[in-house]
Design a protein around this motif. Structure first.
Motif, mmCIF file in Angstrom:
data_model
loop_
_atom_site.group_PDB
_atom_site.id
_atom_site.type_symbol
_atom_site.label_atom_id
_atom_site.label_comp_id
_atom_site.label_asym_id
_atom_site.label_seq_id
_atom_site.Cartn_x
_atom_site.Cartn_y
_atom_site.Cartn_z
ATOM 1 N N CYS A 121 0.864 -1.182 0.000
ATOM 2 C CA CYS A 121 0.000 0.000 0.000
ATOM 3 C C CYS A 121 0.901 1.233 0.000
ATOM 4 C CB CYS A 121 -0.884 -0.013 1.244
ATOM 5 S SG CYS A 121 -1.757 1.544 1.523
ATOM 6 N N GLU A 122 0.603 2.194 -0.853
ATOM 7 C CA GLU A 122 1.436 3.389 -0.939
ATOM 8 C C GLU A 122 1.190 4.357 0.215
ATOM 9 O OE1 GLU A 122 2.412 4.891 -5.036
ATOM 10 O OE2 GLU A 122 0.699 3.583 -5.536
ATOM 11 N N GLY A 123 0.183 4.086 1.021
ATOM 12 C CA GLY A 123 -0.080 4.925 2.180
ATOM 13 C C GLY A 123 0.655 4.439 3.419
ATOM 14 N N CYS A 124 0.372 3.192 3.818
ATOM 15 C CA CYS A 124 0.932 2.651 5.067
ATOM 16 C C CYS A 124 2.145 1.749 4.848
ATOM 17 C CB CYS A 124 -0.145 1.903 5.845
ATOM 18 S SG CYS A 124 -0.807 0.456 4.970
ATOM 19 N N ARG A 125 2.462 1.441 3.577
ATOM 20 C CA ARG A 125 3.613 0.592 3.212
ATOM 21 C C ARG A 125 3.489 -0.827 3.769
ATOM 22 N NH1 ARG A 125 5.042 1.932 -1.009
ATOM 23 N NH2 ARG A 125 6.974 0.792 -0.818
ATOM 24 N N THR B 144 -1.950 2.981 -5.538
ATOM 25 C CA THR B 144 -2.616 1.833 -4.926
ATOM 26 C C THR B 144 -2.636 2.022 -3.420
ATOM 27 O OG1 THR B 144 -1.913 0.367 -6.701
ATOM 28 C CG2 THR B 144 -2.514 -0.666 -4.637
ATOM 29 N N LEU B 145 -3.842 1.986 -2.843
ATOM 30 C CA LEU B 145 -4.012 2.141 -1.402
ATOM 31 C C LEU B 145 -4.890 1.009 -0.866
ATOM 32 C CD1 LEU B 145 -4.715 5.990 -1.243
ATOM 33 C CD2 LEU B 145 -2.590 4.830 -0.639
ATOM 34 N N CYS B 146 -4.655 0.654 0.389
ATOM 35 C CA CYS B 146 -5.493 -0.367 1.029
ATOM 36 C C CYS B 146 -6.785 0.284 1.532
ATOM 37 C CB CYS B 146 -4.732 -1.039 2.175
ATOM 38 S SG CYS B 146 -4.402 0.032 3.596
ATOM 39 N N LEU B 147 -7.751 -0.529 1.894
ATOM 40 C CA LEU B 147 -9.026 0.000 2.395
ATOM 41 C C LEU B 147 -8.842 0.816 3.667
ATOM 42 C CD1 LEU B 147 -11.536 -2.922 1.742
ATOM 43 C CD2 LEU B 147 -11.365 -0.731 0.560
ATOM 44 N N GLY B 148 -7.886 0.414 4.510
ATOM 45 C CA GLY B 148 -7.625 1.160 5.745
ATOM 46 C C GLY B 148 -7.205 2.590 5.459
ATOM 47 N N CYS B 149 -6.262 2.753 4.549
ATOM 48 C CA CYS B 149 -5.796 4.101 4.198
ATOM 49 C C CYS B 149 -6.881 4.891 3.479
ATOM 50 C CB CYS B 149 -4.533 4.020 3.341
ATOM 51 S SG CYS B 149 -3.074 3.504 4.268
ATOM 52 N N LEU B 150 -7.642 4.217 2.629
ATOM 53 C CA LEU B 150 -8.723 4.915 1.919
ATOM 54 C C LEU B 150 -9.814 5.374 2.882
ATOM 55 C CD1 LEU B 150 -9.011 2.790 -1.306
ATOM 56 C CD2 LEU B 150 -8.536 5.231 -1.200
ATOM 57 N N SER B 151 -10.107 4.569 3.893
ATOM 58 C CA SER B 151 -11.154 4.969 4.834
ATOM 59 C C SER B 151 -10.713 6.174 5.661
ATOM 60 C CB SER B 151 -11.562 3.811 5.727
ATOM 61 O OG SER B 151 -10.490 3.396 6.530
ATOM 62 N N LYS B 152 -9.410 6.330 5.880
ATOM 63 C CA LYS B 152 -8.905 7.496 6.612
ATOM 64 C C LYS B 152 -9.055 8.776 5.799
ATOM 65 C CE LYS B 152 -5.398 4.903 9.125
ATOM 66 N NZ LYS B 152 -3.964 4.577 9.199
ATOM 67 N N THR C 122 -4.647 -7.451 1.509
ATOM 68 C CA THR C 122 -5.393 -8.237 0.524
ATOM 69 C C THR C 122 -6.474 -7.399 -0.142
ATOM 70 O OG1 THR C 122 -6.890 -8.993 2.256
ATOM 71 C CG2 THR C 122 -5.008 -10.414 1.729
ATOM 72 N N SER C 123 -6.627 -6.160 0.279
ATOM 73 C CA SER C 123 -7.690 -5.315 -0.268
ATOM 74 C C SER C 123 -7.102 -4.028 -0.850
ATOM 75 C CB SER C 123 -8.714 -4.993 0.811
ATOM 76 O OG SER C 123 -8.072 -4.379 1.918
ATOM 77 N N LEU C 124 -6.229 -4.176 -1.826
ATOM 78 C CA LEU C 124 -5.625 -3.014 -2.471
ATOM 79 C C LEU C 124 -6.550 -2.489 -3.557
ATOM 80 C CD1 LEU C 124 -1.964 -4.309 -2.808
ATOM 81 C CD2 LEU C 124 -2.781 -2.534 -1.261
ATOM 82 N N SER D 252 -4.288 10.178 -1.122
ATOM 83 C CA SER D 252 -3.396 10.719 -0.086
ATOM 84 C C SER D 252 -1.965 10.882 -0.584
ATOM 85 C CB SER D 252 -3.421 9.821 1.152
ATOM 86 O OG SER D 252 -2.981 8.530 0.821
ATOM 87 N N VAL D 253 -1.641 10.301 -1.732
ATOM 88 C CA VAL D 253 -0.284 10.410 -2.275
ATOM 89 C C VAL D 253 -0.140 11.660 -3.141
ATOM 90 C CG1 VAL D 253 1.482 9.260 -3.691
ATOM 91 C CG2 VAL D 253 0.000 7.892 -2.207
ATOM 92 N N CYS D 254 -1.093 11.852 -4.072
ATOM 93 C CA CYS D 254 -0.961 12.971 -5.022
ATOM 94 C C CYS D 254 -2.088 14.005 -4.927
ATOM 95 C CB CYS D 254 -0.865 12.441 -6.440
ATOM 96 S SG CYS D 254 -2.399 11.683 -7.050
ATOM 97 N N GLN D 255 -3.061 13.780 -4.061
ATOM 98 C CA GLN D 255 -4.204 14.654 -3.834
ATOM 99 C C GLN D 255 -5.158 14.775 -5.024
ATOM 100 O OE1 GLN D 255 -1.075 15.513 -2.291
ATOM 101 N NE2 GLN D 255 -2.160 14.536 -0.612
#
Length: 157
Positions: A11-15, A29-37, A19-21, A45-48
């Protein structure tokens, strides 16, 4: 065990492995956790860059990364020094068939080769002697990408 060559599948957010990219329109590419934040913001969250879905979570899974992670998980299991067992008879697993995604003992491997001659079962000790890159190159020729949607179980992309 995750070599530097494969850091891109995190995940490019939390590194972290996930399984949910999700693949964003900006191709990050972000995971659901980072996307929900960042859901309330509605942007990557990487490029806005804005995420057009009203939910803030893209519909498209990153199937390539998810499948690579699954293959690397098998590689880590092989390299991890744990006892591997034949998926058919539960004897010690000495071979891996990347098409069937099964560990096989010597006897089952012989039968496997007899009936499925187009499948190449590799010796576990040969896999251990190689690199993750070698393992993935051996699986890319035969493995299909599977859809991650649970309602499309075992369907190839």
């Amino acid at each position: 065990l995750l070599e530097d060559d494969f850091q891109f599948i995190l995940c490019e957010g939390c590194r972290q492995e996930s399984t949910s990219l999700k693949l964003l329109p900006c191709l990050h590419t972000l995971c659901l956790g980072c996307l929900s934040k960042t859901k309330h913001i509605g942007q990557c969250s990487v490029c806005q860059m804005p995420i057009p879905q009203a939910s803030g979570i893209p519909d498209m899974d990153n199937l390539l990364f998810t499948n690579l992670q699954a293959r690397l998980k098998v590689y880590k299991k092989i390299m991890g020094g744990v006892d591997l067992f034949c998926d058919n008879c539960k004897k010690p697993g000495e071979f891996w068939c990347c098409e069937c995604e099964e560990f096989l003992c010597t006897k089952c491997s012989e039968a496997h080769q007899r009936y499925l001659a187009s499948h190449e079962a590799k010796r576990v000790m040969d896999i251990r002697a190689g690199s993750a890159k070698d393992f993935l190159e051996g699986t890319q020729k035969t493995s299909n990408l599977s859809c991650s949607n649970p309602t499309h179980k075992n369907q190839s992309v």
